[in-house]
Structure formats: C-alpha cells, structure tokens
Design a protein around this motif. Structure first.
Motif, PDB file in Angstrom:
ATOM      1  N   UNK A 348       0.841  -1.227  -0.204  1.00  0.00           N
ATOM      2  CA  UNK A 348       0.028   0.093  -0.068  1.00  0.00           C
ATOM      3  C   UNK A 348       0.894   1.247  -0.048  1.00  0.00           C
ATOM      4  N   UNK A 349       1.984   1.113   0.737  1.00  0.00           N
ATOM      5  CA  UNK A 349       2.900   2.373   0.641  1.00  0.00           C
ATOM      6  C   UNK A 349       3.376   2.751  -0.587  1.00  0.00           C
ATOM      7  N   UNK A 350       3.688   1.518  -1.376  1.00  0.00           N
ATOM      8  CA  UNK A 350       4.298   1.814  -2.745  1.00  0.00           C
ATOM      9  C   UNK A 350       3.405   2.465  -3.539  1.00  0.00           C
ATOM     10  N   UNK A 351       2.005   2.192  -3.387  1.00  0.00           N
ATOM     11  CA  UNK A 351       0.931   2.826  -4.006  1.00  0.00           C
ATOM     12  C   UNK A 351       0.944   4.463  -3.584  1.00  0.00           C
ATOM     13  N   UNK A 352       1.140   4.476  -2.390  1.00  0.00           N
ATOM     14  CA  UNK A 352       1.068   5.837  -1.941  1.00  0.00           C
ATOM     15  C   UNK A 352       2.267   6.695  -2.694  1.00  0.00           C
ATOM     16  N   UNK A 353       3.337   6.001  -2.715  1.00  0.00           N
ATOM     17  CA  UNK A 353       4.328   6.766  -3.271  1.00  0.00           C
ATOM     18  C   UNK A 353       4.329   7.094  -4.770  1.00  0.00           C
ATOM     19  N   UNK A 354       3.699   6.200  -5.424  1.00  0.00           N
ATOM     20  CA  UNK A 354       3.437   6.239  -6.801  1.00  0.00           C
ATOM     21  C   UNK A 354       2.333   7.329  -7.004  1.00  0.00           C
ATOM     22  N   UNK A 355       1.468   7.564  -6.127  1.00  0.00           N
ATOM     23  CA  UNK A 355       0.137   8.610  -5.868  1.00  0.00           C
ATOM     24  C   UNK A 355       1.012   9.954  -5.828  1.00  0.00           C
ATOM     25  N   UNK A 356       1.944   9.993  -4.917  1.00  0.00           N
ATOM     26  CA  UNK A 356       2.455  11.278  -4.421  1.00  0.00           C
ATOM     27  C   UNK A 356       3.426  11.857  -5.554  1.00  0.00           C
ATOM     28  N   UNK A 357       4.117  10.770  -6.331  1.00  0.00           N
ATOM     29  CA  UNK A 357       4.811  11.127  -7.529  1.00  0.00           C
ATOM     30  C   UNK A 357       4.091  12.078  -8.556  1.00  0.00           C
TER      31      UNK A 357
END
Length: 446
Positions: A348-357
């Motif tokens: 889930x944190x990987x998805x959040x990082x992509x979203x913030x990118x």
C-alpha cells in the motif's frame, strides 16, 4: 416621505450598531510571520503530527536500546505460618512454626541471534522518525501557504477598497464641477442627474468592496482561531517584491527540483523503506532464536539461625549463566498473519508513493502554467492602466470644453477604474503565484 424617514432612522441605528461593535473589538497587529506562528499553535493537524513525532522519537530510542541487555531486579517478602517440612539428619521433620522469607533475584537477558530482527527494527524506527520529520515540515509549509493565501487576499481587498474610495472621491469632485457647469448654463440638468447616478453606483461598488474585505478578514481570523472580538490588523507587504526566480525554468526542470525538495514525497519514500524493514523483521520470526541469560538468586529464612547478611550474601546465592534456543514449529499461523499484514502495508505504501509522484508533477505543472499566465497578466495590466489613464485625461479635457458627452466621460472613468482593479489583482496574483510555486516545489519558508 414617511417611508424615507423610516429608512433614514433604520440606517442611523445600523451605523450606531457598527460603531458600538467596532469599539468593542480589540485590534491585533500582525505581520505575516506572526500570523503563521499563531496558525501553527492553533492548527489541530499540525499539533497532532508534532505529538506523533515525539512518539516516533521514543520508538527510535527504544529500538537503539534494544541492542543492550534487558535487566530486571525482583524481591519477595513472605511469612509462612503452619506446618513446615525440614530435613534433619536424613529424616523429614514436620514442625508447626512461622517462617519469614526474603528472596532476591537479578535477571539479565540479551538476544544473541534473531535473524537480524533487532537491526531491522532499529532501521525501521529510524526511517519512521525521519518520515515524521518530513511530514511535520510539509505541514508547516501547508500552514504557511494557507495563511499566505488568506493574508494576501485581505491585502488585495484593502487595495480594491482604496481604489473604490479613490474613484468615489473623484466622482464626487466631478459631480461638484458639473453642478457648477449647470449653474453657469454650460451643461444640461441631465448631465447632473447622470453624474448623481454614477456617484450612487460607485458608492455601491465601495460597499461591495467593504463586504468582501470583511468576509475575507473573518476567514483569516477564523483560520487563526483568534479569540472572539479580536480583529487582526495586517502589516502590508510589497507585492512588487516577488522574486520571480522561476521565470526562466521549464516544467521538467522544476519537477526535478521538486523531487529533491518536496517533504511529502520524501516522507512517503522513507515510510516505504520503513515498512519494508518491518516486513523483513517479522519474517525473521520464522527462524530459530538464541538468547543469552544470566540469573542471580538468593534468599533468607528465619528457620536458619544465621544472620540475614550471611544467608543472603554468602550461603544461599546462586548464579546461572546460559543460552536458550527457541525453534518455531507451529504458532497457529500467527506469524504468517503478521507477515501478510506487513506485506500489505508495504505494498500500500508503494501505491501511495506512486500517487504522490503523480501529484508532485501535477502540482508543479499547474503552478508553472498559472505562474506564466500571471506574468503575462501583470505586464498587460500595466499597459492597460497607462492607456486608460491617458484616455481618461483626454476625455475629461474634452468634457470640460464641451466637446464630449457625459457617457464618454463615464465610460472612460469606468475603464480606468477597471484597469486599476485588474492591475491590483494581477500584481497580487503574481505575488501569490510565486508563493504557490515555492509550495509546489517544497521550498516555501517563512
């Protein structure tokens, strides 16, 4: 006539009410830095993040100290009454006595091998603390941005009100001149009536500007959570003092700079690494663990006639030093559940990082577009005001000489006032877009 008297009386009461309210209010003089500091003290989310950072700091400290042995001391004080079993000369003797017992224990335990879990926990706690610092930094920038938006809007409203007041004064002066022209027979009565109507219209514009200022000032007051009756008086800023440092940069260059500076992007990256360390640490529970331990035990009994010091320190002390091996075989799938949870949190944190990118790129692109548009508007409004001023002077002179109509004069004046208002908005918008660009870049400071 009766209706007009009632209206005048009501207006008088309203004015008196506003004067009383104005006297009851206290003025708080603020500059921008002080406004941001007040907002930080009152902002709920910022204070919560600040408190959570204290917890993360303690967790980091505990993780570091976990590399040291854990030490515990315990002591028991007992009184046993009734039958006591004692072994005397090879025989068991039962007596009915009271036995006072004092025991003491010193225990030390230290993990020797746990598949690197202590190291991973330490690294995870360190990354989580750094992420908390970045989150708090971004929260500061968010508050600074929110205050700047409201602060500059109030200053813009004040400038628009000043323009409206200046226009009203000018129109009243024109009305006075037209009254003189009418008395001298140089102008018709219709010009006088038209100018009176224009003055009334400009007064309404001024009222609208006052209402807009009051509303935006209340919005700032509410955001700062000032006490009831406290009205902020804002120190002005020079909107022409914008740095314009981003004028020559493209979107790709700005995005590369934002990747290095955006605290929320760095926060998500640190959290991703922290969750990965947590997952690896929990997986270590699948493997055997070795602990070293040391125990020191001693006691005193009143059934022994020797002194407490002699029994406690010389006769009964016991020292135990050893290693313990724990091999997990079956734990009802609890470890598997913990590993699955940690894995999902990491994913889930990987998805959040992509979203913030994606968000960082969108913020930078939108801020760049608005910034370039603000630059063009600021330049265009300068030309617009200069042309409107020259046009108004020419029409005013022609009107004085009787060569142009009142409609021409009113149109030229409205165009001048509109140009001045557009210029004020363009100047403050450009100043705000500079703030917005710094916020999108992650470089906004007090």
């Amino acid at each position: 006539m009766n209706v007009f008297k009632k209206g005048s009386l009501l207006t008088g009461f309203l004015v008196m009410g506003f004067l009383v309210i104005g006297k009851a209010q206290d003025t708080l003089r603020l500059n921008f830095r002080e406004a941001v500091e007040i907002a930080m003290e009152k902002n709920l989310e910022y204070q919560i993040q600040k408190n959570n950072l204290e917890i993360a700091q303690k967790e980091k400290q505990v993780a570091l100290l976990s590399h040291l042995p854990s030490v515990g001391v315990s002591s028991n004080f007992l009184k046993q009454s009734g039958q006591q079993f004692q072994q005397i000369e090879g025989e068991i003797v039962v007596t009915n006595v009271t036995n006072d017992i004092v025991s003491g224990n010193l225990n030390m335990n230290m993990p020797v091998f746990n598949s690197g879990r202590r190291i991973l926990d330490t690294q995870s706690a360190k990354l989580a603390f750094e992420a908390g610092e970045k989150g708090l930094e971004r929260a500061k920038q968010q508050i600074t941005f929110d205050v700047a938006r409201r602060y500059l809007q109030v200053l813009l409203d004040q400038e628009l009100l000043r323009i409206a007041q200046q226009n009203l004064d000018n129109q009243k002066e024109v009305l006075r001149q037209i009254e003189g022209f009418v008395d001298a027979g140089l102008r018709t009565v219709s010009d006088l009536y038209n100018q009176q109507s224009e003055v009334a219209r400009v007064e309404s514009v001024k009222v609208d500007a006052e209402i807009a200022l009051e509303n935006d000032l209340w919005s700032l007051t509410e955001y700062l959570q000032l006490e009831p009756g406290i009205v902020p008086f804002l120190e002005t800023v020079d909107p022409e003092s914008g740095s314009r440092e981003f004028q020559g940069f493209g979107v790709d260059e700005l995005y590369e700079m934002a990747e290095l500076n955006r605290a929320d992007k760095l926060q998500q990256s640190l959290l991703k690494d922290s969750y990965k360390k947590d997952m690896q640490a929990i997986k270590a529970m699948y493997y055997p663990r070795i602990n070293a331990f040391y125990n020191y035990n001693t006691f005193f009994t009143s059934l022994d006639g020797r002194s407490l010091q002699e029994q406690f320190l010389k006769i009964y002390p016991q020292n135990t030093l050893g290693l313990s091996l724990a091999i997990p075989i079956f734990s009802n799938f609890q470890t598997r559940l913990d590993v699955t949870r940690s894995k999902v949190m990491y994913q889930n944190q990987i998805l959040r990082e992509k979203a913030i990118d994606r968000k960082v790129y969108q913020d930078v692109k939108l801020a760049h577009q608005n910034y370039q548009a603000a630059l063009r508007k600021e330049f265009n409004t300068k030309v617009q005001v200069q042309a409107a001023e020259e046009a108004y002077k020419a029409v005013q002179e022609r009107f004085r000489l009787g060569l142009s109509t009142f409609v021409d004069l009113a149109t030229a004046n409205q165009q001048l006032v509109r140009s001045q208002a557009d210029q004020a908005q363009a100047v403050y918008t450009l100043f705000f877009q500079d703030v917005l660009m710094k916020f999108a870049m992650g470089t906004l400071e007090l």
